[in-house]
Scaffold this motif. Structure first.
Motif, mmCIF file in Angstrom:
data_model
loop_
_atom_site.group_PDB
_atom_site.id
_atom_site.type_symbol
_atom_site.label_atom_id
_atom_site.label_comp_id
_atom_site.label_asym_id
_atom_site.label_seq_id
_atom_site.Cartn_x
_atom_site.Cartn_y
_atom_site.Cartn_z
ATOM 1 N N GLN A 96 0.721 -1.331 0.073
ATOM 2 C CA GLN A 96 0.150 -0.157 -0.270
ATOM 3 C C GLN A 96 0.908 1.418 0.009
ATOM 4 N N ALA A 97 2.048 1.248 0.743
ATOM 5 C CA ALA A 97 2.882 2.208 0.714
ATOM 6 C C ALA A 97 3.889 2.664 -0.156
ATOM 7 N N TYR A 98 4.075 1.337 -0.961
ATOM 8 C CA TYR A 98 5.426 1.492 -2.037
ATOM 9 C C TYR A 98 5.244 0.967 -3.365
ATOM 10 N N ALA A 99 4.072 0.588 -3.644
ATOM 11 C CA ALA A 99 3.641 -0.384 -4.740
ATOM 12 C C ALA A 99 3.741 0.854 -5.892
ATOM 13 N N VAL A 100 3.533 1.922 -5.736
ATOM 14 C CA VAL A 100 3.355 3.125 -6.795
ATOM 15 C C VAL A 100 4.985 3.275 -7.177
ATOM 16 N N LEU A 101 5.978 3.305 -6.148
ATOM 17 C CA LEU A 101 7.362 3.592 -6.536
ATOM 18 C C LEU A 101 7.799 2.403 -7.218
ATOM 19 N N ILE A 102 7.469 1.113 -7.000
ATOM 20 C CA ILE A 102 7.920 0.051 -7.633
ATOM 21 C C ILE A 102 7.600 0.025 -9.053
ATOM 22 N N MET A 103 6.032 0.277 -9.122
ATOM 23 C CA MET A 103 5.535 0.299 -10.437
ATOM 24 C C MET A 103 6.258 1.395 -11.392
ATOM 25 N N ILE A 104 6.578 2.640 -10.979
ATOM 26 C CA ILE A 104 7.027 3.699 -11.514
ATOM 27 C C ILE A 104 8.317 3.220 -12.109
ATOM 28 N N ALA A 105 9.320 2.505 -11.106
ATOM 29 C CA ALA A 105 10.699 1.851 -11.449
ATOM 30 C C ALA A 105 10.556 0.866 -12.654
ATOM 31 N N VAL A 106 9.649 0.062 -12.565
ATOM 32 C CA VAL A 106 9.562 -0.940 -13.504
ATOM 33 C C VAL A 106 9.280 -0.382 -14.705
ATOM 34 N N LEU A 107 8.400 0.746 -14.989
ATOM 35 C CA LEU A 107 7.714 1.420 -16.066
ATOM 36 C C LEU A 107 8.965 2.141 -16.723
ATOM 37 N N ILE A 108 9.589 2.820 -16.137
ATOM 38 C CA ILE A 108 10.743 3.576 -16.236
ATOM 39 C C ILE A 108 11.877 2.710 -17.043
ATOM 40 N N GLY A 109 11.958 1.718 -16.486
ATOM 41 C CA GLY A 109 13.150 0.776 -17.054
ATOM 42 C C GLY A 109 12.613 0.186 -18.346
ATOM 43 N N ALA A 110 11.303 -0.271 -18.426
ATOM 44 C CA ALA A 110 10.694 -0.994 -19.682
ATOM 45 C C ALA A 110 10.924 0.245 -20.621
ATOM 46 N N LEU A 111 9.961 1.266 -20.668
ATOM 47 C CA LEU A 111 10.042 2.270 -21.401
ATOM 48 C C LEU A 111 11.604 2.635 -22.112
ATOM 49 N N SER A 112 12.404 2.690 -21.139
ATOM 50 C CA SER A 112 13.927 3.152 -21.436
ATOM 51 C C SER A 112 14.519 1.986 -22.516
ATOM 52 N N PHE A 113 14.123 0.744 -22.315
ATOM 53 C CA PHE A 113 14.541 -0.247 -22.953
ATOM 54 C C PHE A 113 13.876 -0.245 -24.434
ATOM 55 N N LEU A 114 12.716 0.095 -24.395
ATOM 56 C CA LEU A 114 11.702 0.121 -25.621
ATOM 57 C C LEU A 114 12.115 1.535 -26.600
ATOM 58 N N SER A 115 12.299 2.429 -25.852
ATOM 59 C CA SER A 115 12.298 3.681 -26.894
ATOM 60 C C SER A 115 13.491 4.301 -26.244
ATOM 61 N N ASP A 116 14.452 4.872 -27.314
ATOM 62 C CA ASP A 116 15.525 5.833 -26.926
ATOM 63 C C ASP A 116 15.229 7.318 -26.468
ATOM 64 N N SER A 117 14.010 7.587 -27.072
ATOM 65 C CA SER A 117 13.511 8.862 -26.792
ATOM 66 C C SER A 117 12.580 9.160 -25.525
ATOM 67 N N PHE A 118 12.572 8.132 -24.723
ATOM 68 C CA PHE A 118 11.893 8.250 -23.391
ATOM 69 C C PHE A 118 12.718 8.867 -22.538
ATOM 70 N N LEU A 119 13.815 8.365 -22.078
ATOM 71 C CA LEU A 119 14.833 8.618 -20.868
ATOM 72 C C LEU A 119 15.444 9.821 -21.399
ATOM 73 N N THR A 120 14.915 10.944 -21.702
ATOM 74 C CA THR A 120 15.626 12.221 -22.095
ATOM 75 C C THR A 120 15.114 13.485 -21.125
ATOM 76 N N TYR A 121 15.837 14.300 -21.141
ATOM 77 C CA TYR A 121 15.634 15.391 -20.227
ATOM 78 C C TYR A 121 14.305 16.316 -20.807
ATOM 79 N N ARG A 122 14.157 16.309 -21.928
ATOM 80 C CA ARG A 122 13.216 16.970 -22.273
ATOM 81 C C ARG A 122 11.860 16.381 -22.418
ATOM 82 N N ASN A 123 11.894 15.113 -22.627
ATOM 83 C CA ASN A 123 10.599 14.094 -22.664
ATOM 84 C C ASN A 123 10.226 14.075 -20.946
#
Length: 310
Positions: A11-38
């Motif tokens: 209940q307390a930390y699930a959202v942080l875990i899901m954010i971390a997983v999603l950031i990792g997945a999107l960074s792997f799938l797209s080079d344009s995701f993990l950029t300062y501008r985006n």
């Protein structure tokens, strides 16, 4: 006992875990995701919703729901645009949040006077506020292309959008109020057990009214940011944002039963939803699957909230 603590942890930390997983997945799938501008654009675009969700956190912790914030947002939009166009741009930016504060306070007064659940009361007041927005704008768009007005939504400070700075400052203020003041302790007490709070001498009516006042102020502040960004006041502004704000709060781990929650969790919920939407846009995926994914994530968060309470 172990299962109980595990539920609380989720209940307390699930959202942080899901954010971390999603950031990792999107960074792997797209080079344009993990950029300062985006990432900066994600923060800027979702700043108004994050402001509203931060204040909605207080309402839900105190055991209420506010379904009128989208209509308050609309009133703030047309009021700020009208005043900016006919009186003064800076006055339009300044007054809209306080118009929202007045409408939020009215919500609290109505709920306490009629002794009805906030869910029903704010549906009714939301319809009234929406009508007020239509009357003020005469059902038309109010275009405000004035530099003294649009600087708030479009300007930057230290290369970061003004909206992001305002969001951070507002969230920090609410976090301090909730965790470091007597008012915050009373909010938790009212949501945890209202009868016990009354017996301990807490003026629960005042506490609830204050939470709705914060929600109204936040909706007005968010509307000013959004209106100055698009240079357009409209009675249809903010449509659906009340459900998005509530979904973000619940997704962040704040209990739907009241008595537990945190502002940072709601911010996490907002940006988890934002990452899902941004990811689907970057990957050019079917919008149907975006809505399906968002719905499943929110449903999972509700399940986590219930398990944590158990």
């Amino acid at each position: 006992m172990t299962r109980f603590h595990f539920g609380r942890f989720l209940q307390a930390y699930a959202v942080l875990i899901m954010i971390a997983v999603l950031i990792g997945a999107l960074s792997f799938l797209s080079d344009s995701f993990l950029t300062y501008r985006n990432l900066l654009n994600i923060l800027n675009q979702n700043a108004p919703l994050a402001i509203m969700a931060s204040a909605m956190t207080l309402v839900i912790i105190a055991g209420g729901f506010d379904l009128s914030v989208a209509a308050t947002f609309a009133v703030g939009s047309v009021v700020s645009a009208w005043i900016a166009l006919h009186v003064n741009p800076y006055l339009g930016l300044f007054l809209a949040p306080f118009v929202g504060l007045a409408l939020g306070t009215l919500n609290g007064v109505v709920i306490n006077a009629l002794r009805v659940h906030s869910f029903l009361a704010t549906i009714a007041t939301g319809l009234i506020f929406k009508g007020v927005a239509i009357v003020i704008s005469d059902g038309r768009l109010i275009s405000v292309r004035l530099e003294d007005f649009i600087w708030l939504g479009r300007g930057r400070f230290l290369e970061v959008f003004n909206a992001v700075w305002i969001m951070v400052a507002f969230a920090l203020v609410l976090t301090f109020l909730l965790n470091r003041t007597a008012f915050g302790r009373r909010v938790f007490a009212v949501g945890g057990n209202e009868e016990a709070a009354i017996l301990s001498g807490i003026r629960t009516d005042r506490v609830k009214t204050a939470t709705f006042a914060f929600a109204g102020f936040a909706a007005g502040l968010a509307s000013v940011i959004a209106t100055s960004r698009v240079a357009l006041g409209q009675a249809g502004a903010g449509e659906g944002m009340e459900l998005q704000a509530i979904a973000a709060v619940i997704l962040g781990g704040t209990s739907i039963y009241g008595g537990a929650g945190a502002v940072w969790r709601s911010l996490g919920g907002v940006f988890l939803l934002a990452l899902i939407s941004n990811g689907f846009n970057i990957l050019n995926a079917d919008p149907f699957y975006r809505d399906l994914t968002t719905g499943l994530v929110i449903l999972a968060a509700i399940g986590i909230s219930v398990s944590g309470r158990r």
